[in-house]
Design a protein around this motif. Sequence first.
Motif, PDB file in Angstrom:
ATOM      1  N   CYS A 146       7.766 -24.594 -55.104  1.00  0.00           N
ATOM      2  CA  CYS A 146       7.311 -23.344 -54.501  1.00  0.00           C
ATOM      3  C   CYS A 146       7.729 -23.277 -53.027  1.00  0.00           C
ATOM      4  CB  CYS A 146       5.797 -23.258 -54.629  1.00  0.00           C
ATOM      5  SG  CYS A 146       5.077 -21.811 -53.825  1.00  0.00           S
ATOM      6  N   ASN A 148       6.471 -21.368 -50.920  1.00  0.00           N
ATOM      7  CA  ASN A 148       5.280 -21.036 -50.126  1.00  0.00           C
ATOM      8  C   ASN A 148       4.452 -22.271 -49.795  1.00  0.00           C
ATOM      9  OD1 ASN A 148       3.490 -19.094 -48.902  1.00  0.00           O
ATOM     10  ND2 ASN A 148       2.096 -19.452 -50.627  1.00  0.00           N
ATOM     11  N   CYS A 149       4.270 -23.190 -50.796  1.00  0.00           N
ATOM     12  CA  CYS A 149       3.380 -24.332 -50.555  1.00  0.00           C
ATOM     13  C   CYS A 149       3.996 -25.675 -50.921  1.00  0.00           C
ATOM     14  CB  CYS A 149       2.062 -24.135 -51.310  1.00  0.00           C
ATOM     15  SG  CYS A 149       2.168 -24.482 -53.076  1.00  0.00           S
ATOM     16  N   CYS A 164       3.885 -20.598 -59.190  1.00  0.00           N
ATOM     17  CA  CYS A 164       3.306 -21.803 -58.604  1.00  0.00           C
ATOM     18  C   CYS A 164       1.870 -21.956 -59.082  1.00  0.00           C
ATOM     19  CB  CYS A 164       3.342 -21.703 -57.080  1.00  0.00           C
ATOM     20  SG  CYS A 164       2.502 -23.102 -56.299  1.00  0.00           S
ATOM     21  N   CYS A 167      -0.709 -22.154 -55.611  1.00  0.00           N
ATOM     22  CA  CYS A 167      -1.036 -21.005 -54.767  1.00  0.00           C
ATOM     23  C   CYS A 167      -0.838 -19.677 -55.486  1.00  0.00           C
ATOM     24  CB  CYS A 167      -0.224 -21.030 -53.470  1.00  0.00           C
ATOM     25  SG  CYS A 167       1.521 -20.636 -53.665  1.00  0.00           S
TER      26      CYS A 167
HETATM   27 ZN   LIG Z   1       2.807 -22.474 -54.123  1.00  0.00          ZN
END
Ligand SMILES: [Zn+2]
Length: 235
Positions: A146, A148-149, A164, A167
């Motif tokens: 991911c 993002n995280c 994901c 998140c």
């Molecule tokens: Zn994520």
Amino acid sequence: MNQAIAFAPGELDRAAHLRNADTTFKDSRARTMVFWRGKLLADADDRPMQVALDHPALGDAREPAIFLGLTDNGPRFAADLPLWTPPEDASTIGQFVDQSLQVHPAWPTAKFVEVRSVMPTLSRLDGELVATGRALLGWHGSHRFCANCGSQSMVESAGWVRKCPQCGTQHFPRTDPVVIMAITSGDNLLLGRGPSWPEGMYSLLAGFVEPGETIEAAVRREVVEESGIAVGTVR
Ligand SMILES: [Zn+2]
């Protein structure tokens, strides 16, 4: 002349409404193309091999096959075998023209070929299936985590989404807009070539469109970057 043109307008029914149904996987006519490090498993006539989804060699896939769409012969998929290692040296893989061929023991009469080398001879439908499958599998291979995280993401919607589990962010396949241009001066046509290309190979200039850029501006920028030539009217 009846020459098939790769990337020409599509004949494949992508059947997006079936991406969350398991009926396509269970269809007895379902078949998958097989890829390995971006190369296509092709038969002796350089056509894509079509393999049953329960073939034991697909155990070297890390993730489920991607549903590409429906054809007159049934649902079609693309599978990657990242866990398979060929017995022979594969040091030429990734070169602009990779002439090496890898044979998988499960398909002794077939071989993994560079997609660029077979694309011009494929039917329009096969070309669309191969281009779509290779692009999606390449994206999955380089987007397993991911953005993002950082957690490992999971395949969803039969390969058209990654999600994901940590998140909840959804990630969609990347598509890169490009321009390719015929720059003329009188009867002359501007061509270029890369230093790693085979002898005698030339191409029209081409490049990626940048975010927020118009197509015309991308043409002017790329031509200056690649050749130093300022172009006039773009149409
Ligand atoms: Zn994520």
